[in-house]
Write a protein that holds these residues in place. Structure first.
Motif, PDB file in Angstrom:
ATOM      1  N   ALA A 129       0.821  -1.208   0.000  1.00 28.45           N
ATOM      2  CA  ALA A 129       0.000   0.000   0.000  1.00 28.45           C
ATOM      3  C   ALA A 129       0.859   1.265   0.000  1.00 28.45           C
ATOM      4  O   ALA A 129       0.429   2.312  -0.510  1.00 28.45           O
ATOM      5  N   MET A 130       2.057   1.159   0.549  1.00 25.33           N
ATOM      6  CA  MET A 130       2.970   2.308   0.566  1.00 25.33           C
ATOM      7  C   MET A 130       3.736   2.459  -0.738  1.00 25.33           C
ATOM      8  O   MET A 130       4.551   3.370  -0.883  1.00 25.33           O
ATOM      9  N   GLY A 131       3.491   1.536  -1.687  1.00 29.98           N
ATOM     10  CA  GLY A 131       4.122   1.651  -2.997  1.00 29.98           C
ATOM     11  C   GLY A 131       5.439   0.912  -3.136  1.00 29.98           C
ATOM     12  O   GLY A 131       6.160   1.130  -4.115  1.00 29.98           O
ATOM     13  N   CYS A 132       5.771   0.031  -2.213  1.00 32.48           N
ATOM     14  CA  CYS A 132       7.019  -0.728  -2.304  1.00 32.48           C
ATOM     15  C   CYS A 132       6.920  -1.758  -3.430  1.00 32.48           C
ATOM     16  O   CYS A 132       5.882  -2.410  -3.592  1.00 32.48           O
ATOM     17  N   ASN A 133       8.005  -1.916  -4.177  1.00 31.80           N
ATOM     18  CA  ASN A 133       8.032  -2.955  -5.206  1.00 31.80           C
ATOM     19  C   ASN A 133       8.468  -4.283  -4.596  1.00 31.80           C
ATOM     20  O   ASN A 133       8.734  -4.376  -3.393  1.00 31.80           O
ATOM     21  N   GLY A 134       8.545  -5.314  -5.445  1.00 34.93           N
ATOM     22  CA  GLY A 134       8.854  -6.650  -4.953  1.00 34.93           C
ATOM     23  C   GLY A 134      10.178  -6.739  -4.229  1.00 34.93           C
ATOM     24  O   GLY A 134      10.279  -7.331  -3.150  1.00 34.93           O
ATOM     25  N   TRP A 135      11.241  -6.179  -4.822  1.00 39.35           N
ATOM     26  CA  TRP A 135      12.564  -6.233  -4.200  1.00 39.35           C
ATOM     27  C   TRP A 135      12.582  -5.515  -2.859  1.00 39.35           C
ATOM     28  O   TRP A 135      13.193  -5.973  -1.902  1.00 39.35           O
ATOM     29  N   GLN A 136      11.911  -4.364  -2.801  1.00 37.01           N
ATOM     30  CA  GLN A 136      11.868  -3.617  -1.538  1.00 37.01           C
ATOM     31  C   GLN A 136      11.134  -4.390  -0.458  1.00 37.01           C
ATOM     32  O   GLN A 136      11.543  -4.379   0.708  1.00 37.01           O
ATOM     33  N   ILE A 137      10.067  -5.080  -0.837  1.00 33.36           N
ATOM     34  CA  ILE A 137       9.320  -5.874   0.144  1.00 33.36           C
ATOM     35  C   ILE A 137      10.185  -7.018   0.673  1.00 33.36           C
ATOM     36  O   ILE A 137      10.205  -7.302   1.871  1.00 33.36           O
ATOM     37  N   VAL A 138      10.924  -7.662  -0.233  1.00 34.68           N
ATOM     38  CA  VAL A 138      11.780  -8.775   0.188  1.00 34.68           C
ATOM     39  C   VAL A 138      12.908  -8.293   1.093  1.00 34.68           C
ATOM     40  O   VAL A 138      13.153  -8.866   2.170  1.00 34.68           O
ATOM     41  N   LEU A 139      13.592  -7.222   0.679  1.00 36.97           N
ATOM     42  CA  LEU A 139      14.790  -6.768   1.387  1.00 36.97           C
ATOM     43  C   LEU A 139      14.481  -5.958   2.645  1.00 36.97           C
ATOM     44  O   LEU A 139      15.256  -5.995   3.608  1.00 36.97           O
ATOM     45  N   LYS A 140      13.349  -5.229   2.633  1.00 35.55           N
ATOM     46  CA  LYS A 140      13.062  -4.329   3.744  1.00 35.55           C
ATOM     47  C   LYS A 140      11.932  -4.801   4.650  1.00 35.55           C
ATOM     48  O   LYS A 140      11.724  -4.235   5.721  1.00 35.55           O
ATOM     49  N   VAL A 141      11.211  -5.835   4.210  1.00 30.21           N
ATOM     50  CA  VAL A 141      10.097  -6.325   5.027  1.00 30.21           C
ATOM     51  C   VAL A 141      10.272  -7.795   5.378  1.00 30.21           C
ATOM     52  O   VAL A 141      10.385  -8.158   6.551  1.00 30.21           O
ATOM     53  N   LEU A 142      10.286  -8.666   4.358  1.00 26.81           N
ATOM     54  CA  LEU A 142      10.306 -10.103   4.610  1.00 26.81           C
ATOM     55  C   LEU A 142      11.540 -10.533   5.399  1.00 26.81           C
ATOM     56  O   LEU A 142      11.435 -11.173   6.451  1.00 26.81           O
ATOM     57  N   ILE A 143      12.726 -10.224   4.874  1.00 26.61           N
ATOM     58  CA  ILE A 143      13.959 -10.691   5.524  1.00 26.61           C
ATOM     59  C   ILE A 143      14.154 -10.061   6.902  1.00 26.61           C
ATOM     60  O   ILE A 143      14.445 -10.779   7.876  1.00 26.61           O
ATOM     61  N   PRO A 144      13.998  -8.725   7.064  1.00 23.56           N
ATOM     62  CA  PRO A 144      14.145  -8.166   8.414  1.00 23.56           C
ATOM     63  C   PRO A 144      13.142  -8.733   9.424  1.00 23.56           C
ATOM     64  O   PRO A 144      13.493  -9.001  10.573  1.00 23.56           O
ATOM     65  N   GLU A 145      11.889  -8.926   8.997  1.00 25.98           N
ATOM     66  CA  GLU A 145      10.877  -9.447   9.915  1.00 25.98           C
ATOM     67  C   GLU A 145      11.154 -10.902  10.293  1.00 25.98           C
ATOM     68  O   GLU A 145      10.843 -11.341  11.408  1.00 25.98           O
ATOM     69  N   ALA A 146      11.739 -11.642   9.357  1.00 29.15           N
ATOM     70  CA  ALA A 146      12.011 -13.065   9.603  1.00 29.15           C
ATOM     71  C   ALA A 146      13.402 -13.310  10.173  1.00 29.15           C
ATOM     72  O   ALA A 146      13.777 -14.470  10.385  1.00 29.15           O
ATOM     73  N   LEU A 147      14.154 -12.254  10.436  1.00 26.63           N
ATOM     74  CA  LEU A 147      15.568 -12.404  10.812  1.00 26.63           C
ATOM     75  C   LEU A 147      15.794 -13.280  12.042  1.00 26.63           C
ATOM     76  O   LEU A 147      16.678 -14.147  12.019  1.00 26.63           O
ATOM     77  N   PRO A 148      15.057 -13.112  13.141  1.00 28.11           N
ATOM     78  CA  PRO A 148      15.278 -14.007  14.296  1.00 28.11           C
ATOM     79  C   PRO A 148      15.111 -15.478  13.933  1.00 28.11           C
ATOM     80  O   PRO A 148      15.918 -16.325  14.331  1.00 28.11           O
ATOM     81  N   SER A 149      14.050 -15.782  13.183  1.00 30.55           N
ATOM     82  CA  SER A 149      13.825 -17.169  12.764  1.00 30.55           C
ATOM     83  C   SER A 149      14.897 -17.646  11.797  1.00 30.55           C
ATOM     84  O   SER A 149      15.326 -18.806  11.849  1.00 30.55           O
ATOM     85  N   LEU A 150      15.360 -16.761  10.920  1.00 35.07           N
ATOM     86  CA  LEU A 150      16.423 -17.120   9.986  1.00 35.07           C
ATOM     87  C   LEU A 150      17.729 -17.424  10.720  1.00 35.07           C
ATOM     88  O   LEU A 150      18.463 -18.343  10.342  1.00 35.07           O
ATOM     89  N   ILE A 151      18.002 -16.669  11.764  1.00 32.22           N
ATOM     90  CA  ILE A 151      19.211 -16.918  12.550  1.00 32.22           C
ATOM     91  C   ILE A 151      19.156 -18.294  13.189  1.00 32.22           C
ATOM     92  O   ILE A 151      20.148 -19.042  13.181  1.00 32.22           O
ATOM     93  N   LEU A 152      18.010 -18.646  13.729  1.00 32.54           N
ATOM     94  CA  LEU A 152      17.857 -19.986  14.309  1.00 32.54           C
ATOM     95  C   LEU A 152      17.976 -21.048  13.219  1.00 32.54           C
ATOM     96  O   LEU A 152      18.515 -22.137  13.455  1.00 32.54           O
ATOM     97  N   GLY A 153      17.483 -20.739  12.021  1.00 30.16           N
ATOM     98  CA  GLY A 153      17.628 -21.672  10.909  1.00 30.16           C
ATOM     99  C   GLY A 153      19.079 -21.872  10.509  1.00 30.16           C
ATOM    100  O   GLY A 153      19.501 -22.999  10.217  1.00 30.16           O
ATOM    101  N   VAL A 154      19.851 -20.796  10.503  1.00 29.50           N
ATOM    102  CA  VAL A 154      21.284 -20.909  10.225  1.00 29.50           C
ATOM    103  C   VAL A 154      21.962 -21.743  11.299  1.00 29.50           C
ATOM    104  O   VAL A 154      22.842 -22.568  11.015  1.00 29.50           O
TER     105      VAL A 154
END
Length: 222
Positions: A129-154
């Protein structure tokens, strides 16, 4: 076994520890660099994803499932020609990094996919809704929001690689697994086997402890 024996064995033990750390660290780096984009692709190409390319999602899922279904010892032997092509040999620490990485990529890809799917869909919709494109959503939303879980996955992936490295040692890759086979199994020296097992347990405990701390800090900062 007296002290003179252990003083003789200590250099081999230290070298084996270094070899194990090298195999695990390098393969982890390559695994994350390739596995994380793979996990992102699995999410964004799904039916409800940002790209919605079901054919690509199915192909990637099929490849990942094949990689995860092969026991590591079989994969280790099956890709021998590829390993020789990449590093020029099939024996030693450098050669072991190739199958370790190939075995861990599909595993971490699925782990990353699961972590990214746990991100609240409302956050993604707000970014759209804020006008973010796909790459921005992945890099600025998905990965940062999932970072704690990703760290445990690593963390889980690194622990798996420690176990894989011990298996690779059984076929000439070096490391603590190789030391345990040569001394603990072939020469029936139980003390060496116990020491290598204790070292592997210590590695796993330290890795899990560090991973938990990093994940907790990322959760607080989120």
């Amino acid at each position: 076994m007296d002290w003179s024996y252990w003083s003789y064995l200590l250099p081999d033990l230290w070298q084996a520890t270094q070899d194990t750390l090298l195999m695990v660290i390098v393969s982890t780096i390559f695994t994350v660099l390739i596995g994380l984009p793979l996990g992102v692709l699995l999410v964004v190409t799904d039916r409800d994803g940002l790209l919605h390319l079901s054919w690509l999602h199915q192909i990637l899922g099929f490849i990942v499932n094949i990689g995860r279904s092969l026991p590591f010892i079989i994969l280790l032997v099956a890709i021998t020609p590829f390993t020789r092509l990449v590093v020029g040999t099939t024996i030693g620490t450098n050669a072991a990094i190739v199958p370790l990485t190939i075995a861990a990529i599909p595993f971490f890809g699925r782990v990353a996919e699961t972590s990214l799917r746990e991100v609240d869909g409302g956050v993604v919709e707000a970014a759209k809704a804020m006008g973010c494109n796909g790459w921005q959503i992945v890099l600025k939303v998905l990965i940062p929001e999932a970072l704690p879980s990703l760290i445990l996955g690593v963390t889980i992936t690194i622990i798996s690689l420690v176990g894989y490295s011990a298996i690779a040692g059984a076929v000439g890759a070096g490391g603590l697994g190789d030391l345990a086979i040569r001394y603990g199994y072939q020469r029936f020296e139980t003390g060496v086997m116990v020491v290598t097992v204790v070292l592997l347990i210590v590695f796993v405990q330290i890795i899990q402890w560090i991973g938990n701390i990093l994940a907790q800090r990322m959760t607080r900062h989120a």
